[in-house]
Every structure is written in structure tokens, then in C-alpha cells.
Design a protein around this motif. Structure first.
Motif, short mmCIF file in Angstrom:
data_model
loop_
_atom_site.label_atom_id
_atom_site.label_comp_id
_atom_site.label_asym_id
_atom_site.label_seq_id
_atom_site.Cartn_x
_atom_site.Cartn_y
_atom_site.Cartn_z
N ASP A 389 1.04 -1.20 0.02
CA ASP A 389 -0.01 0.06 -0.15
C ASP A 389 0.88 1.30 0.04
OD1 ASP A 389 -1.77 2.12 0.46
OD2 ASP A 389 -2.39 1.10 2.44
N VAL A 390 0.94 2.09 -1.10
CA VAL A 390 1.65 3.25 -1.16
C VAL A 390 0.79 4.52 -1.09
CG1 VAL A 390 3.51 2.08 -2.44
CG2 VAL A 390 1.43 3.51 -3.67
N ARG A 391 -0.29 4.47 -0.22
CA ARG A 391 -1.12 5.59 0.13
C ARG A 391 -0.46 6.49 1.13
NH1 ARG A 391 -6.47 3.70 1.98
NH2 ARG A 391 -5.31 2.10 2.84
N HIS A 406 3.17 -1.28 4.22
CA HIS A 406 2.63 0.04 3.94
C HIS A 406 3.83 0.92 3.89
CE1 HIS A 406 1.16 4.09 5.41
NE2 HIS A 406 1.15 4.03 4.18
N ILE A 407 4.25 1.23 2.90
CA ILE A 407 5.18 2.54 2.47
C ILE A 407 4.69 3.65 1.81
CG2 ILE A 407 7.59 3.07 1.82
CD1 ILE A 407 8.30 0.36 2.46
N PRO A 408 4.19 4.82 2.18
CA PRO A 408 3.62 5.79 1.30
C PRO A 408 4.63 6.17 0.01
CG PRO A 408 3.73 6.69 3.51
CD PRO A 408 4.59 5.41 3.62
N LEU A 409 4.25 6.63 -0.90
CA LEU A 409 4.82 6.93 -2.12
C LEU A 409 6.13 7.79 -2.12
CD1 LEU A 409 5.64 6.63 -5.07
CD2 LEU A 409 3.66 8.27 -5.56
N HIS A 410 5.75 8.90 -1.28
CA HIS A 410 6.94 9.95 -1.02
C HIS A 410 7.87 9.39 -0.13
CE1 HIS A 410 3.86 10.66 2.25
NE2 HIS A 410 5.18 10.92 2.77
N SER A 411 7.62 8.36 0.63
CA SER A 411 8.76 7.79 1.41
C SER A 411 9.68 6.42 0.63
CB SER A 411 8.35 7.27 2.62
OG SER A 411 7.73 8.48 3.40
N ASP A 417 15.09 -0.25 1.19
CA ASP A 417 15.51 -1.30 1.78
C ASP A 417 14.43 -1.92 2.94
OD1 ASP A 417 15.75 0.81 3.36
OD2 ASP A 417 17.47 0.44 4.35
N GLU A 418 13.41 -1.18 3.10
CA GLU A 418 12.29 -1.92 4.02
C GLU A 418 11.28 -2.41 3.05
OE1 GLU A 418 10.65 1.29 6.58
OE2 GLU A 418 12.70 2.37 6.62
N VAL A 419 11.17 -2.44 1.95
CA VAL A 419 10.30 -3.16 0.99
C VAL A 419 10.36 -4.52 1.18
CG1 VAL A 419 9.00 -3.53 -1.23
CG2 VAL A 419 10.06 -1.15 -0.55
N PRO A 420 9.45 -5.25 1.74
CA PRO A 420 9.32 -6.76 1.93
C PRO A 420 9.97 -7.67 0.60
CG PRO A 420 7.20 -5.99 2.66
CD PRO A 420 8.00 -4.81 2.05
N PRO A 421 10.61 -8.54 0.79
CA PRO A 421 11.03 -9.31 -0.27
C PRO A 421 9.69 -10.08 -0.94
CG PRO A 421 11.41 -10.57 1.76
CD PRO A 421 10.98 -9.19 1.99
N ALA A 434 0.17 4.56 -7.58
CA ALA A 434 0.78 2.93 -7.66
C ALA A 434 1.38 2.64 -9.08
CB ALA A 434 -0.48 2.10 -7.58
N SER A 435 1.15 3.47 -9.89
CA SER A 435 1.79 3.37 -11.06
C SER A 435 3.12 3.84 -11.27
CB SER A 435 1.09 4.12 -12.26
OG SER A 435 0.89 5.49 -12.18
#
Length: 483
Positions: A389-391, A406-411, A417-421, A434-435
């Protein structure tokens, strides 16, 4: 007295030309002053003054250039430290331009030195009009955390008193003309947008004028402040320097053989095509930000300031449109432009990723099953599949897909490195953010599934829960364990 409205919907702002048929006053002009000049020429008006309600934080002003071009007085607060000559004014000042009279009212809150201007035509039956900038908006007020986050509470109290002062000084039938509040991140609370309003209408609906008490208003406004674009940090300094005129001449042409080298060097090569076309086929390493109303906001928010930028479009008109939007926020000249997307796609290494819907995701991942609620603060790895979720945080607080990361797009770029595998099923509220996120993640080497769907679809399908529902369930589960 007449008021011409110049809407900059891409940034959620409005500028105004106030005139008596001969003499004009321009309020808070955007940087592309050709739109103002067209009105002046068409109506045979002489611009005698340019008024700034404040040093803007969300766009580069065109006021300094317009005053120079027309010979009009450039009017702004005398308390603002600037690097150029201007007509300094303060609370209570009265100025006359042709048949028009301007009364200055201090309205601190959005900034320390914020001013509102009441313009009328003495001897005329026309009502005065008040130009409120980022103070009194339609339904709410301007945000109060841009000057210094540590002073947000202090400035929110000031904003409350400024709104009430304006309301008490003016008659109910006085039209209100704010600069912000039409989608601008400079607005806060329940700004309503719309075509028009009056002091009387605002007394009936505006957060600052209907709040039961000052402390409640301050607490509610601060609680509702959301993230704002990173480029805002650069706007006020540019505006204090006296911005130069925008240059919309064609950028340097980048050939099909050059583009892969720029991508390899890490430059931002931004594809302006529709997000559906990008997902189906794009040059590996490019970034998708479709040219539209939100283009400049998100490019300026995400791209490191001063980064090398090349625009890839289908036509020269697309490049020019993108340039205009970017120049409004101080990104003056792209380093290059590639026109004719098809030719460039044929010459480079292509990539794509699937474009799916929430029903597709629900079927593939088993979303919405009763066992899928999990903990509101964690995420589920569904056999190497992750819903991302990038909201924004405030959107997530209202509701979300249980088990999603959840990681907001602006972050996102700072937190890659925090995005899960695993394979990432990326969603936002409408599909636009999301695009962008999908392209940034693909550029970083991740496998993505782009959910091009509205969050409302997920809600209607029963795929979402509110945080309260999840907390209640967690408490019930905890009670069963304890029992």
C-alpha cells in the motif's frame, strides 16, 4: 469592479485579475504570467499593481516578473526579507490604483507575515471583495506547519484569530477569493473547493468560524495535517530572491542511442505516456509519471532536487506542457527531451509488468478470507507475494487491506530497503500513485504487479478493514488467549 479567475488546477491554486475596465490589480500570479498578460491584452487593461498575500511555499511566483514587465507596483508585506525592491505594506495600509482601493489586513497563520487584501471601487454600488491567499479558504484555512513544524501550534492559534478577524470586519455578502484550497497541499481541514463563496457562507461552514472553541479547532487542524511535497522546501527561498521569467524553449534533443546511457548513469528519465501504455511496454530503467494534473506535484516530490532530468514524450506538445508545469515549481529546464516514444522504445531494452485489478489480486492471493486479518501493524508474506500500500499515513489510518505492507509513495525511494522481499502487488487509492511506485520498484529490480484499480473497489469487495476493527479483533483474540 470585476474579478477574472485564473485557475491552476494542477497545483490546486487560483490567481486573480481585479479591474475596473481600465486599471487592473493582479493577486498571487503563478509563474507562467503569459496567462495573465493575455487577459490584460484582451480586455485592454493596464496592470497598476501586483499583490502577494504571502511568500508562497507551493509554487514559484510570477509576481516579480509581471511587475517588471508591466511597470506595476509590486506589493507585499514589509516584514518579509526579500532581495528586491517592492512596495512594503503592513496592517491597515490603504493603496489606490486607478478607481480601485486596496485595504491591507494582517492575517498571520499560514505564514507569519500573511496579508489579506480588501479591494473595492469607492463610489460604486459593487460589493468589495477580499483576497485571502492561504488564510480563509472555502470551508477551512491554510495549513500552518510550513514555516517551522515546531511552531505549528502557535501558528494554528494565529490562523484561528485571523479567520475570525476577517469574518468580523467584513459584511456577509463580501465575496471571498482564496489562492489555495482547490486541491493544493497548502490547504488543511475540510477545504471544499467550489467556484465561489462569501463571508456569510464561510461563517456557516468554515472550520475556523464554526468551531465550538479555539483549542478544539487547533487540535483538529493539527491532527488533520498530511504530508506535503518535498519541493516546498525550495519555493520560499526562490520567491524571496525574485524569480526569473520561465523559459519554455525546447530542451536539448536526446537521441534514441543516448537514452540508455543516461538511464545507466542513474539520471531520471521520465516517461510521460499514460500509465497503461507504460505498464505494457517501456524502456528498462525509466520512471512512469503520466502527464496530467498531478504530474509536477509528484515529480517534484519524488525526484531529488537538482537531479538530471530527461523527459520522454510522444509529442513536442507533451514536452512543453510538462515544462510549463515543472517551471511553476522551480524545475526550470529539463536536461533533455526525447520526442517520439515509439522510436525510442524500438531502440532500447524493453520491460513490462502486469496490470491487474483488485478482483485479480483477491483471486490470486486469497484476499478477504476470514483468516487473513492478521495484525494491523504487520504484513503477510503469501508464499512470496506481498500487497504493498503506497497511500499516505492518513489514508491508511482510515482503512487498509489486512496483512498488507505500507510505505507511502513519497517515502518509497528513501525506504527501498524496507520493502519486503517477494513479488509486490502495488496499490494506492486510484491507481495513479501505484503506477509511479511500480515503475520505481521495477527500476530498483523488484518484480511488481501493478493494481490499476480504485481502493473503493477493494472496500466494496470486503477486502479491507478499519484499524478499529482490527484492534477490536486483536483484543478479542488476546482475551481468548488470556482466558
Amino acid at each position: 469592479m470585476r474579478v477574472e479567475v485564473i485557475d491552476t488546477s494542477e497545483l490546486g491554486d487560483r490567481s486573480y485579475v481585479v479591474h475596473d475596465g481600465r486599471t487592473a490589480i493582479v493577486v498571487d500570479p503563478q509563474r507562467d504570467v503569459d496567462r495573465v498578460e493575455a487577459i490584460l491584452a484582451t480586455k485592454a487593461l493596464s496592470c497598476e499593481a501586483v499583490l502577494e498575500t504571502h511568500i508562497h511555499n507551493d509554487y514559484v511566483t510570477g509576481g516579480y516578473v509581471l511587475a517588471q514587465r508591466t511597470g506595476g507596483a509590486y506589493v507585499l508585506s514589509g516584514a518579509d526579507p526579500v532581495d528586491f525592491d517592492r512596495v512594503p505594506v503592513e496592517d491597515g495600509a490603504v493603496l489606490n490604483f486607478g478607481a480601485l482601493r486596496v485595504r491591507v489586513i494582517a492575517t498571520p497563520g499560514h505564514t507569519d507575515t500573511h496579508l489579506a487584501y480588501v479591494v473595492d471601487q469607492p463610489g460604486s454600488a459593487d460589493s468589495p471583495a477580499v483576497f485571502t491567499g492561504g488564510s480563509l479558504l472555502f470551508g477551512s484555512v491554510g495549513r500552518t506547519d510550513l514555516v517551522d513544524p515546531a511552531r505549528t501550534e502557535e501558528l494554528t492559534h494565529a490562523q484561528y484569530h485571523s479567520a475570525r478577524r476577517l469574518s468580523s470586519m467584513l459584511d456577509p455578502d463580501v465575496p471571498v477569493y482564496p489562492t489555495h484550497g482547490f486541491g493544493s497541499f497548502c490547504s488543511s481541514g475540510s477545504a471544499t473547493g467550489g467556484d465561489s463563496s462569501t463571508i456569510g457562507a464561510e461563517r456557516a461552514r468554515n472550520d475556523a468560524l464554526t468551531a465550538a472553541d479555539e483549542e478544539g479547532f487547533v487540535a483538529a487542524l493539527i491532527a488533520n495535517l498530511t504530508a506535503y511535497p518535498a519541493y516546498y522546501a525550495h519555493m520560499a527561498p526562490l520567491n524571496r530572491q525574485g524569480p526569473t521569467a520561465m523559459d519554455l524553449s525546447a530542451p536539448k534533443v536526446v537521441g534514441p542511442q543516448q537514452l540508455p546511457h543516461l538511464i545507466s548513469a542513474g539520471d531520471w528519465v521520465v516517461d510521460l505516456r499514460e500509465r497503461t501504455a507504460y505498464a505494457a511496454s517501456h524502456l528498462d530503467g525509466t520512471i512512469s509519471i503520466a502527464l496530467g494534473a498531478q504530474f509536477a506535484t509528484y515529480l517534484g516530490w519524488l525526484m531529488p532536487w537538482g537531479e538530471n532530468l530527461t523527459l520522454l514524450g510522444e509529442t513536442a506538445e507533451q514536452i512543453t506542457d510538462a515544462q510549463r508545469q515543472l517551471a511553476r515549481i522551480g524545475i526550470d529546464r529539463p536536461d533533455g527531451a526525447a520526442v517520439g516514444a515509439a522510436e525510442y522504445l524500438a531502440a532500447g531494452r524493453l520491460s513490462s509488468y502486469p496490470r491487474v485489478s483488485f478482483p485479480d489480486a483477491a483471486h490470486a492471493l486469497g484476499l478477504g478470507h476470514t483468516h487473513d486479518h492478521g495484525h494491523p501493524h504487520g504484513h503477510h508474506d503469501r508464499n512470496g507475494q506481498v500487497v504493498l500500500d503506497v497511500r499516505r499515513d492518513d489514508e491508511r489510518a482510515v482503512g487498509f487491506i489486512p496483512g498488507s505492507a505500507h510505505i507511502p509513495l513519497h517515502s518509497l525511494l528513501a525506504r527501498l530497503d524496507e520493502v519486503p522481499p517477494g513479488r509486490l502487488w502495488v496499490h494506492c487509492a486510484s491507481g495513479f500513485r501505484a503506477s509511479i511506485a511500480a515503475s520505481l520498484l521495477a527500476r530498483a529490480g523488484r518484480e511488481v504487479m501493478y493494481i490499476d484499480d480504485t481502493y473503493d473497489t477493494a472496500v466494496a469487495m470486503g477486502l479491507t478493514s478499519t484499524r478499529i476493527e482490527l484492534q477490536d479483533e486483536s483484543e478479542r483474540d488476546a482475551g481468548l488467549v488470556r482466558g
